[in-house]
Design an enzyme around this catalytic site. Sequence first.
Site, PDB file in Angstrom:
ATOM      1  N   SER A 145      44.094 139.512  87.057  1.00 47.46           N
ATOM      2  CA  SER A 145      43.568 140.722  86.395  1.00 47.46           C
ATOM      3  C   SER A 145      43.684 141.898  87.347  1.00 47.46           C
ATOM      4  CB  SER A 145      42.099 140.522  86.034  1.00 47.46           C
ATOM      5  OG  SER A 145      41.531 141.757  85.618  1.00 47.46           O
ATOM      6  N   TYR A 155      33.737 138.841  88.900  1.00 45.61           N
ATOM      7  CA  TYR A 155      34.969 138.614  88.111  1.00 45.61           C
ATOM      8  C   TYR A 155      36.208 138.987  88.927  1.00 45.61           C
ATOM      9  CZ  TYR A 155      38.541 139.208  84.484  1.00 45.61           C
ATOM     10  OH  TYR A 155      39.700 139.133  83.755  1.00 45.61           O
TER      11      TYR A 155
HETATM   12  N1  LIG Z   1      42.288 140.928  77.542  1.00 51.48           N
HETATM   13  C1  LIG Z   1      42.347 141.613  78.672  1.00 51.48           C
HETATM   14  O1  LIG Z   1      42.297 142.845  78.670  1.00 51.48           O
HETATM   15  C2  LIG Z   1      42.503 140.897  79.990  1.00 51.48           C
HETATM   16  C3  LIG Z   1      42.756 141.659  81.130  1.00 51.48           C
HETATM   17  C4  LIG Z   1      42.927 141.012  82.343  1.00 51.48           C
HETATM   18  C5  LIG Z   1      42.855 139.637  82.420  1.00 51.48           C
HETATM   19  N2  LIG Z   1      42.584 138.906  81.298  1.00 51.48           N
HETATM   20  C6  LIG Z   1      42.521 137.438  81.461  1.00 51.48           C
HETATM   21  O2  LIG Z   1      43.378 136.846  80.494  1.00 51.48           O
HETATM   22  C7  LIG Z   1      42.877 135.562  80.121  1.00 51.48           C
HETATM   23  C8  LIG Z   1      42.765 135.460  78.617  1.00 51.48           C
HETATM   24  O3  LIG Z   1      42.035 136.565  78.144  1.00 51.48           O
HETATM   25  P1  LIG Z   1      41.815 136.803  76.578  1.00 51.48           P
HETATM   26  O4  LIG Z   1      41.411 138.220  76.429  1.00 51.48           O
HETATM   27  O5  LIG Z   1      42.956 136.262  75.825  1.00 51.48           O
HETATM   28  O6  LIG Z   1      40.519 135.879  76.362  1.00 51.48           O
HETATM   29  P2  LIG Z   1      39.875 135.256  75.017  1.00 51.48           P
HETATM   30  O7  LIG Z   1      38.409 135.269  75.256  1.00 51.48           O
HETATM   31  O8  LIG Z   1      40.414 135.943  73.806  1.00 51.48           O
HETATM   32  O9  LIG Z   1      40.407 133.758  75.000  1.00 51.48           O
HETATM   33  C9  LIG Z   1      40.072 132.872  76.043  1.00 51.48           C
HETATM   34  C10 LIG Z   1      40.322 131.449  75.565  1.00 51.48           C
HETATM   35  O10 LIG Z   1      40.007 130.581  76.667  1.00 51.48           O
HETATM   36  C11 LIG Z   1      39.186 129.522  76.176  1.00 51.48           C
HETATM   37  N3  LIG Z   1      38.355 129.026  77.275  1.00 51.48           N
HETATM   38  C12 LIG Z   1      37.307 129.650  77.858  1.00 51.48           C
HETATM   39  N4  LIG Z   1      36.778 128.871  78.816  1.00 51.48           N
HETATM   40  C13 LIG Z   1      37.512 127.726  78.839  1.00 51.48           C
HETATM   41  C14 LIG Z   1      37.451 126.536  79.593  1.00 51.48           C
HETATM   42  N5  LIG Z   1      36.492 126.345  80.512  1.00 51.48           N
HETATM   43  N6  LIG Z   1      38.362 125.571  79.352  1.00 51.48           N
HETATM   44  C15 LIG Z   1      39.319 125.741  78.395  1.00 51.48           C
HETATM   45  N7  LIG Z   1      39.408 126.842  77.630  1.00 51.48           N
HETATM   46  C16 LIG Z   1      38.520 127.818  77.840  1.00 51.48           C
HETATM   47  C17 LIG Z   1      38.384 130.132  75.041  1.00 51.48           C
HETATM   48  O11 LIG Z   1      37.863 129.138  74.165  1.00 51.48           O
HETATM   49  C18 LIG Z   1      39.430 131.035  74.394  1.00 51.48           C
HETATM   50  O12 LIG Z   1      40.196 130.339  73.446  1.00 51.48           O
HETATM   51  C19 LIG Z   1      41.544 135.403  80.867  1.00 51.48           C
HETATM   52  O13 LIG Z   1      41.779 134.667  82.061  1.00 51.48           O
HETATM   53  C20 LIG Z   1      41.147 136.828  81.201  1.00 51.48           C
HETATM   54  O14 LIG Z   1      40.323 136.900  82.332  1.00 51.48           O
HETATM   55  C21 LIG Z   1      42.403 139.507  80.092  1.00 51.48           C
END
Ligand SMILES: NC(=O)c1ccc[n+]([C@@H]2O[C@H](COP(=O)([O-])OP(=O)(O)OC[C@H]3O[C@@H](n4cnc5c(N)ncnc54)[C@H](O)[C@@H]3O)[C@@H](O)[C@H]2O)c1
Length: 251
Positions: A145, A155
């Site tokens: 991130s 985080y």
């Molecule tokens: N969306 C953004 O703007 C953004 C920016 C930077 C980084 N990220 C990173 O991208 C990744 C995905 O983000 P997103 O927005 O798609 O998230 P999201 O919340 O839409 O989806 C996350 C998925 O991970 C699953 N999950 C959570 N904990 C888990 C575990 N312990 N074991 C297995 N599955 C698990 C959830 O059930 C969900 O399906 C994350 O690592 C997040 O930190 C997102």
Amino acid sequence: MTRFAGQVAFITGGAMGFGRAFAEALGREGAAVVLADLDEAVAQETAAALRAEGIDALAVTCDVADESQVEAAIATTVAEHGGIDILINNAGLHLTKYNQPFSVLDRADVRALFDVNVMGVVNCTVAAAAAMKERGGGRVVNIASMASNGSTSPYGVSKLAVRGLTIAFAHELAASGIRCNAISPGLIRTANAIADLPQELVDSIVHGKQLIPRLGEIDDIVTMMLYLCSDDSSFITGETFRVSGGMPLSI
Ligand SMILES: NC(=O)c1ccc[n+]([C@@H]2O[C@H](COP(=O)([O-])OP(=O)(O)OC[C@H]3O[C@@H](n4cnc5c(N)ncnc54)[C@H](O)[C@@H]3O)[C@@H](O)[C@H]2O)c1
């Protein structure tokens, strides 16, 4: 294109958000995709939707923080598909509460955050790499991130560890033909990420902190993920790529 025909991709957090989009994109290019997610119901629904699109998709229930659940999910994948070529370490906890100072956030929350965001990457990479070695190589893509850049929040620190693990595993797995890279997304329009943030904060990031003043889209991240999984990036390992519209740029 069918760049990934005959390959098997294990995608953590594959039920929704980035994970679902990664599975769909890899599946459309011929990979068999395994959606490893804590949320069994949504993962099953997503796998069924992908299969309806003609993608070879399987949902496995798995908490990435739990080493034995990860090993079982990898074993199921190998039994079903004969091996693993691609691992996307995407599952992560990212609620705004994890941006509070360490002194404010409950220690149990800090532990849960590091168990999922950091140990989850360790558990999945070690288990998947053992299967990749059997195939003579593979690719790992970690989702870090932009919060890891100069961040002091729990985080941000967990995602800085993901970048460190990317370098460590690039070293550890190079001799086995496995490349390991990471993506640092900026603010990207996924339902959960945006729903959790006040609109004023979103506007202040997009218009105040980015050089390209628009919200990032999932496809911006998918494009980089496909590049890092493909042979186009065959000379690249141990790197983290920022995809953020030019958020705070520093060397
Ligand atoms: N969306 C953004 O703007 C953004 C920016 C930077 C980084 N990220 C990173 O991208 C990744 C995905 O983000 P997103 O927005 O798609 O998230 P999201 O919340 O839409 O989806 C996350 C998925 O991970 C699953 N999950 C959570 N904990 C888990 C575990 N312990 N074991 C297995 N599955 C698990 C959830 O059930 C969900 O399906 C994350 O690592 C997040 O930190 C997102």
